[in-house]
Design a protein around this motif. Structure first.
Motif, PDB file in Angstrom:
ATOM      1  N   GLY A 538     -15.932 115.372  67.479  1.00 37.40           N
ATOM      2  CA  GLY A 538     -16.091 115.753  69.016  1.00 37.40           C
ATOM      3  C   GLY A 538     -14.815 115.209  69.914  1.00 37.40           C
ATOM      4  O   GLY A 538     -15.156 114.193  70.410  1.00 37.40           O
ATOM      5  N   PRO A 539     -13.780 116.061  70.071  1.00 39.33           N
ATOM      6  CA  PRO A 539     -13.105 115.779  71.365  1.00 39.33           C
ATOM      7  C   PRO A 539     -13.398 115.708  72.497  1.00 39.33           C
ATOM      8  O   PRO A 539     -14.618 116.329  72.666  1.00 39.33           O
ATOM      9  CB  PRO A 539     -11.823 116.609  70.900  1.00 39.33           C
ATOM     10  N   SER A 540     -12.932 115.217  73.467  1.00 39.35           N
ATOM     11  CA  SER A 540     -13.194 115.176  74.776  1.00 39.35           C
ATOM     12  C   SER A 540     -12.021 115.182  75.818  1.00 39.35           C
ATOM     13  O   SER A 540     -12.016 114.838  76.837  1.00 39.35           O
ATOM     14  CB  SER A 540     -13.885 113.667  75.156  1.00 39.35           C
ATOM     15  N   ASP A 541     -11.135 116.245  75.321  1.00 35.80           N
ATOM     16  CA  ASP A 541      -9.982 116.359  76.332  1.00 35.80           C
ATOM     17  C   ASP A 541     -10.275 117.330  77.541  1.00 35.80           C
ATOM     18  O   ASP A 541     -11.327 118.091  77.553  1.00 35.80           O
ATOM     19  CB  ASP A 541      -9.044 117.252  75.555  1.00 35.80           C
ATOM     20  N   ARG A 542      -9.288 117.240  78.619  1.00 35.78           N
ATOM     21  CA  ARG A 542      -9.605 118.158  79.699  1.00 35.78           C
ATOM     22  C   ARG A 542      -9.486 119.700  79.030  1.00 35.78           C
ATOM     23  O   ARG A 542      -8.881 119.866  78.189  1.00 35.78           O
ATOM     24  CB  ARG A 542      -8.598 118.028  80.503  1.00 35.78           C
ATOM     25  N   VAL A 543     -10.240 120.544  79.901  1.00 39.98           N
ATOM     26  CA  VAL A 543      -9.853 122.129  79.416  1.00 39.98           C
ATOM     27  C   VAL A 543      -8.520 122.680  79.413  1.00 39.98           C
ATOM     28  O   VAL A 543      -7.798 122.180  80.403  1.00 39.98           O
ATOM     29  CB  VAL A 543     -10.808 122.877  80.496  1.00 39.98           C
ATOM     30  N   GLY A 544      -7.931 123.184  78.431  1.00 35.45           N
ATOM     31  CA  GLY A 544      -6.624 123.542  78.285  1.00 35.45           C
ATOM     32  C   GLY A 544      -5.565 122.474  77.742  1.00 35.45           C
ATOM     33  O   GLY A 544      -4.577 122.909  77.791  1.00 35.45           O
ATOM     34  N   ALA A 545      -6.431 121.332  77.524  1.00 38.70           N
ATOM     35  CA  ALA A 545      -5.329 120.217  77.093  1.00 38.70           C
ATOM     36  C   ALA A 545      -5.628 120.041  75.601  1.00 38.70           C
ATOM     37  O   ALA A 545      -4.765 119.379  74.916  1.00 38.70           O
ATOM     38  CB  ALA A 545      -5.648 119.109  77.858  1.00 38.70           C
ATOM     39  N   VAL A 546      -6.469 120.440  74.798  1.00 40.92           N
ATOM     40  CA  VAL A 546      -6.750 120.192  73.564  1.00 40.92           C
ATOM     41  C   VAL A 546      -5.511 120.699  72.712  1.00 40.92           C
ATOM     42  O   VAL A 546      -4.856 121.797  72.643  1.00 40.92           O
ATOM     43  CB  VAL A 546      -7.966 121.060  73.164  1.00 40.92           C
ATOM     44  N   ASN A 547      -5.371 119.626  71.784  1.00 43.65           N
ATOM     45  CA  ASN A 547      -4.301 119.872  70.894  1.00 43.65           C
ATOM     46  C   ASN A 547      -5.054 120.629  69.559  1.00 43.65           C
ATOM     47  O   ASN A 547      -5.269 120.052  68.675  1.00 43.65           O
ATOM     48  CB  ASN A 547      -3.461 118.460  70.173  1.00 43.65           C
ATOM     49  N   VAL A 548      -4.831 121.882  69.649  1.00 47.99           N
ATOM     50  CA  VAL A 548      -5.558 122.631  68.614  1.00 47.99           C
ATOM     51  C   VAL A 548      -5.072 122.423  67.126  1.00 47.99           C
ATOM     52  O   VAL A 548      -5.778 122.254  66.307  1.00 47.99           O
ATOM     53  CB  VAL A 548      -5.558 124.150  68.960  1.00 47.99           C
ATOM     54  N   SER A 549      -3.728 122.220  66.957  1.00 47.02           N
ATOM     55  CA  SER A 549      -3.169 121.994  65.897  1.00 47.02           C
ATOM     56  C   SER A 549      -3.584 120.995  65.023  1.00 47.02           C
ATOM     57  O   SER A 549      -4.198 120.561  63.939  1.00 47.02           O
ATOM     58  CB  SER A 549      -1.701 122.334  65.525  1.00 47.02           C
ATOM     59  N   LEU A 550      -3.695 119.972  65.955  1.00 50.81           N
ATOM     60  CA  LEU A 550      -4.168 118.228  65.535  1.00 50.81           C
ATOM     61  C   LEU A 550      -5.669 118.587  65.166  1.00 50.81           C
ATOM     62  O   LEU A 550      -6.085 118.184  64.019  1.00 50.81           O
ATOM     63  CB  LEU A 550      -3.772 117.232  66.182  1.00 50.81           C
TER      64      LEU A 550
END
Length: 766
Positions: A538-550
């Motif tokens: 479960g990541p917890s990045d800001r909206v729009g900041a998620v590194n999708v490929s990782l």
């Protein structure tokens, strides 16, 4: 002195000696009641005193005040097999008590029972962390060989104060008391004796009686002042040749006693699907988007990341910011605050269709549920703590939460409840009642439970609670921190059938607009550890900041986590290096085994994984260090960074590890050799995933007379690329998912096979 006879008890002049049909030796002296445990005539553990507290007095064998009245030898059998029993009956003042040794014949286990036949009063010790009884016991000394030890202590399943070192007269740090846990004692060969409670998990402890050396005693926790008639407490000692093997066998023995959790873990969606977390360390932990409520912030996240961007998030976790708190920052009312979710959680669930995992913690003394505060439920209000006493309280709580879309309940601050409520430290049954009532209500709703900030006793009690599917095994996440180091404690939690949780993580180095200006240099390491832990991802990045490929290295198109068959955990090599050489490093292992469908051969193959960080120079991994390697089969090895690094694993020289660091960690995959029609084949799998061969994607191997087919699962229309080596040549094949059940890649021809025909898709040779 008598002789050792397999699977038997021998009574001789000096005492009783037993050898199982396997490797464990046990010797009991009739003259003084002492006993020794060892293997192959090597002593590992020798007993200290045996004692019981009663009538405000300590009665012990050492000073002769514990009076032996009779002895009995008997036999029996249970689900674990046949066993021999040696029982000694004593008087301890007005209390009639007994100690029993239950020695299994076909498994290297001794169970130690202490029974209060007519009960006892005036039993409490001078501190909560001592014990009111002592049986079994073990001197903290080494005898015929150098010994090391591992003990769990503190919270996060005993991770916070775990100890690894030498077991001798100078040993000073052993997990004991209310926060202590299992103890493993081993030699440099890895021969291991593992000791833990076997019953009464919330009411029992170990007690180390000296600052250095001394002895460890197992018994009932020190705050108990009265024991009812016929109460029995048990301790288990499990022996195996290998630290990992000892934990695995011990866990299997305990799960056979109390029940397995495998079905429940597959029903826990937080363990199956990718999620999103808002707890400590996350961007939205007590922090929203500017001028927005949490309701608006979370709705925006779901719309942008899930609905629009297509990130396959299966649930969202809401942490301690959403409910009312009271005195001591405990829970006053477990319900949504209007400033957080103005329309409520039920509205949020109906409008987003997003299930939730909900945080909870200890109850405040001014909570609105207790009758003492005008509520409708029985509570203990004890000093600075409060504890519910009625099953109806939990049933109503979970019934209400079901309307909010809750399917996982996170019980945090378990250690805090134990610290705050003294009655939990003095009552034999209250701790078990508390956790059992909570579990029963969750089970009615098919809700799983995560334990957080649990002491080892809570984790052990969860053996009896199948819907407790996971436990946190490291402290809260902070970007750039080391809370990913879960390998040792995962060995404990994973052995009991639960999934270790490393907590949330960032997928990017920095978050845009992050007020503290934090940095996460190790996003890849955190993502890999979370995936291989078998716990929540479960990541917890800001909206729009998620590194999708990782992030998507963890999962498939539906958000299924591509996980191994066992939680990744520390190797024997790592633990022994710390114990005997004081070298700190992380070298962990796990594996997955794929089912083979065939009328030609009868075999299943296992793929291994090793993760390494902070390794010293000139460190080699040998076959003996890798428990997943099948005898008689060859393996390949390659780095996750590059399938071109593939080579056959040399069993003579092993694998030399480079300098593995947190930022440049090492992750090696070990595919087995598959021989087919004169070909040597190694399936490398989906190499862009942390777990390139796994049961979620690779649902079966069809070994036919004329072909070797890998059956894959995925989202309709998606393309799946498998790498493999055939006769020394690295190849890859890309096939599209077009059927529900039968989408195969041939490792002989490289073709895509659908039912009884093939489609020539993208096949490349290197």
């Amino acid at each position: 002195m008598g002789i050792f006879i397999p699977m038997s008890v021998v009574l001789c002049l000096q005492g009783i000696r037993v050898t199982t049909s396997r490797s464990l030796n046990f010797e009991l002296s009739l003259s003084d009641g002492s006993y020794t445990l060892g293997t192959r005539n090597t002593a590992f553990l020798k007993s200290s005193d045996t004692f019981f507290r009663a009538d405000k007095t300590i009665y012990s064998l050492g000073d002769g005040s514990l009076k032996l009245t009779s002895q009995q030898l008997s036999t029996g059998s249970d689900a674990h097999g046949d066993y021999d029993v040696i029982t000694n009956y004593y008087t301890a003042g007005n209390a009639n008590v007994s100690t029993s040794f239950i020695i299994y014949q076909d498994v290297d286990v001794v169970v130690f029972n202490q029974t209060y036949h007519n009960g006892a009063k005036g039993t409490k010790a001078s501190t909560f962390d001592q014990t009111i009884s002592g049986f079994p016991s073990a001197r903290v000394e080494s005898y015929d060989t150098d010994l090391g030890y591992l003990s769990f202590d503190g919270f996060m399943a005993g991770d916070t104060k775990k100890h690894i070192g030498r077991w001798d007269s100078q040993t000073d740090a052993i997990g004991d008391g209310l926060k202590g846990g299992p103890l493993a004692v081993f030699d440099e060969q890895g021969r291991t004796f593992l000791l833990s409670t076997f019953s009464g998990f919330m009411a029992s402890s170990a007690w180390h009686d000296a600052d250095k050396g001394g002895a460890v005693f197992w018994g009932i926790m020190g705050g108990v002042d009265e024991v009812p008639a016929n109460y029995t407490y048990s301790t288990i000692i499990y022996y195996a040749e290998g630290i990992n093997k000892a934990f695995r066998g011990w866990g299997e023995f305990l799960q056979k006693q109390y029940g397995e959790k495998e079905w429940n873990t597959w029903e826990d969606s937080t363990l199956i699907f990718l999620g999103y977390w808002t707890d400590n360390g996350g961007y939205y932990y007590f922090h929203t988007e500017p001028n927005k409520t949490y309701e608006q912030t979370m709705t925006d996240f779901i719309k942008q990341e899930v609905t629009m961007a297509g990130l396959p998030i299966g649930y969202v976790q809401y942490d301690s910011w959403w409910y009312y708190t009271g005195t001591g920052n405990g829970i006053k009312t477990w319900d949504t605050r209007p400033d957080v979710f103005p329309d409520g959680l039920e509205y949020m669930f109906k409008t987003t269709n997003m299930p939730v995992a909900l945080h909870s913690k200890y109850w405040s003394i001014d909570n609105t549920y207790a009758k003492q505060n005008g509520g409708k439920y029985d509570f203990i209000i004890d000093g600075i703590g409060a504890l519910p006493l009625q099953a109806e309280f939990w049933e109503d709580l979970f019934n209400n939460a079901s309307k909010w879309g809750m399917f996982m309940y996170e019980q945090d601050w378990l250690n805090g409840e134990l610290d705050r409520v003294d009655k939990l430290k003095t009552d034999l049954f209250l701790g078990e009642q508390w956790l059992t009532q909570m579990h029963a209500a969750a089970a009615k709703q098919y809700n799983s439970i995560q334990y957080c900030m649990a002491n080892p006793r809570h984790v052990m009690q969860a053996l009896t609670l199948p819907w407790v599917t996971q436990a946190r095994v490291s402290e809260d996440y902070h970007p750039g921190g080391d809370q990913w180091r879960i390998g040792v404690t995962s060995l404990f939690v994973g052995a009991l059938g639960m999934r270790p949780s490393k907590d949330t993580f960032w997928t990017v180095r920095t978050q845009p607009g992050d007020p503290p200006g934090r940095t996460e240099p190790y996003s890849g390491l955190n993502a890999a550890v979370a995936t291989l832990s078998m716990g929540p991802v479960g990541p917890s990045d800001r909206v729009g900041a998620v590194n999708v490929s990782l992030l998507m290295r963890c999962c498939g198109e539906y958000g299924h986590i591509y996980k191994p068959d066992r939680p990744i955990s520390a190797t024997d090599l790592q633990i022994k290096q710390k114990a005997f050489s004081d070298i700190d490093m992380e070298v962990w292992w796990t594996h997955t085994t794929i089912r083979v469908n065939s009328t030609v051969i009868d075999v299943n193959w296992t793929w291994g994984v090793v993760l390494a960080v902070d390794t010293p120079t000139d460190l080699f991994l040998h076959k003996a260090d890798l428990d997943f390697m099948d005898d008689g089969n060859d393996y390949g090895v390659f780095s996750y960074k590059d399938p071109d690094s593939f080579r056959v694993f040399d069993v003579k020289t092993g694998l030399k590890l480079p300098m593995c660091t947190k930022e440049d960690f090492c992750l090696y995959h070990f595919p087995p050799k598959i021989s087919h029609s004169g070909h040597e084949v190694y399936l490398l799998g989906e190499v862009e995933k942390w777990m390139p061969v796994n049961k979620m994607r690779t649902v079966g191997i069809n070994y036919l007379d004329d072909d070797l087919l890998i059956n894959i699962f995925g989202k309709y229309g998606s393309n799946v690329t498998l790498h493999y080596v055939i006769d020394g040549q690295l190849k890859k094949s890309t096939c599209q998912i077009i059927n529900r059940l039968w989408n195969c890649v041939s490792l002989i021809t490289g073709k895509c096979i659908y039912d009884n025909y093939f489609v020539d898709e993208d096949t490349d040779s290197y």
